[in-house]
Design a protein around this motif. Structure first.
Motif, PDB file in Angstrom:
ATOM      1  N   PHE A  82      33.499 -38.039  53.401  1.00  7.36           N
ATOM      2  CA  PHE A  82      31.986 -38.140  52.988  1.00  7.36           C
ATOM      3  C   PHE A  82      31.874 -38.306  51.442  1.00  7.36           C
ATOM      4  O   PHE A  82      31.013 -39.135  51.048  1.00  7.36           O
ATOM      5  CB  PHE A  82      31.076 -37.159  53.583  1.00  7.36           C
ATOM      6  N   LEU A  83      32.552 -37.580  50.734  1.00  8.60           N
ATOM      7  CA  LEU A  83      32.478 -37.888  49.171  1.00  8.60           C
ATOM      8  C   LEU A  83      32.763 -39.265  48.691  1.00  8.60           C
ATOM      9  O   LEU A  83      32.322 -39.655  47.800  1.00  8.60           O
ATOM     10  CB  LEU A  83      33.456 -36.487  48.646  1.00  8.60           C
ATOM     11  N   ASN A  84      33.840 -39.560  49.441  1.00 11.48           N
ATOM     12  CA  ASN A  84      34.676 -41.032  48.886  1.00 11.48           C
ATOM     13  C   ASN A  84      33.487 -41.994  49.409  1.00 11.48           C
ATOM     14  O   ASN A  84      33.108 -43.056  48.638  1.00 11.48           O
ATOM     15  CB  ASN A  84      35.878 -41.256  49.389  1.00 11.48           C
ATOM     16  N   ILE A  85      32.996 -41.896  50.402  1.00  6.97           N
ATOM     17  CA  ILE A  85      32.073 -43.090  51.314  1.00  6.97           C
ATOM     18  C   ILE A  85      30.794 -42.967  50.471  1.00  6.97           C
ATOM     19  O   ILE A  85      30.222 -44.071  50.051  1.00  6.97           O
ATOM     20  CB  ILE A  85      32.153 -43.095  52.511  1.00  6.97           C
ATOM     21  N   ALA A  86      30.279 -41.727  50.389  1.00  4.39           N
ATOM     22  CA  ALA A  86      28.919 -41.523  49.512  1.00  4.39           C
ATOM     23  C   ALA A  86      29.304 -42.109  48.026  1.00  4.39           C
ATOM     24  O   ALA A  86      28.342 -42.662  47.673  1.00  4.39           O
ATOM     25  CB  ALA A  86      28.515 -40.401  49.576  1.00  4.39           C
ATOM     26  N   GLY A  87      30.299 -41.732  47.534  1.00  2.46           N
ATOM     27  CA  GLY A  87      30.189 -41.989  46.034  1.00  2.46           C
ATOM     28  C   GLY A  87      30.378 -43.601  45.860  1.00  2.46           C
ATOM     29  O   GLY A  87      30.029 -44.326  45.121  1.00  2.46           O
TER      30      GLY A  87
END
Length: 125
Positions: A82-87
């Protein structure tokens, strides 16, 4: 002093990232998959590779039960995902940055400040 396991973890991350990026770029450029979907599939594949390398090579935790490690890894990996996709979504959609640059930048931040710490202290302890 930096421990050798740190360097192994970075090498493992680099290998998993290379697979992640290669798949993402292939899906976008050759198959014409939407960038965010391609990034998600790349991240999943890289996550599996990183778990196997972390368990068997980096942290040498192969004697521990796989289900327990896999459960902990999945918990950490969900946050990573989620951190990667949100970023990446933020950078691509709101900042109009190139998807490859966005993926590299976000992956570096998440890898250094999130993955290494949680894998060493929680997943493969």
């Amino acid at each position: 002093m930096v421990k050798p396991v740190f360097f192994k973890a970075q090498a493992s991350s680099l290998i998993a990232t290379a697979i992640d990026f290669a798949l993402t770029i292939f899906l976008v450029e050759v198959i014409h998959v939407f960038e965010i979907v391609a990034a998600a599939l790349g991240t999943i594949t890289g996550g599996v590779v990183n778990f196997l390398l972390g368990r068997n090579w980096v942290f040498k935790a192969g004697a521990q039960p796989i289900p327990k490690q896999a459960f902990r890894y999945v918990l950490v990996w969900i946050g990573n995902f989620f951190l990667n996709i949100a970023g990446m979504t933020f950078m691509v959609n709101l900042m109009h940055a190139n998807y490859i640059f966005s993926k590299i930048f976000v992956s570096l931040l998440v890898g250094v400040f999130y993955n290494y710490l949680l894998q060493g202290k929680y997943v493969f302890k």
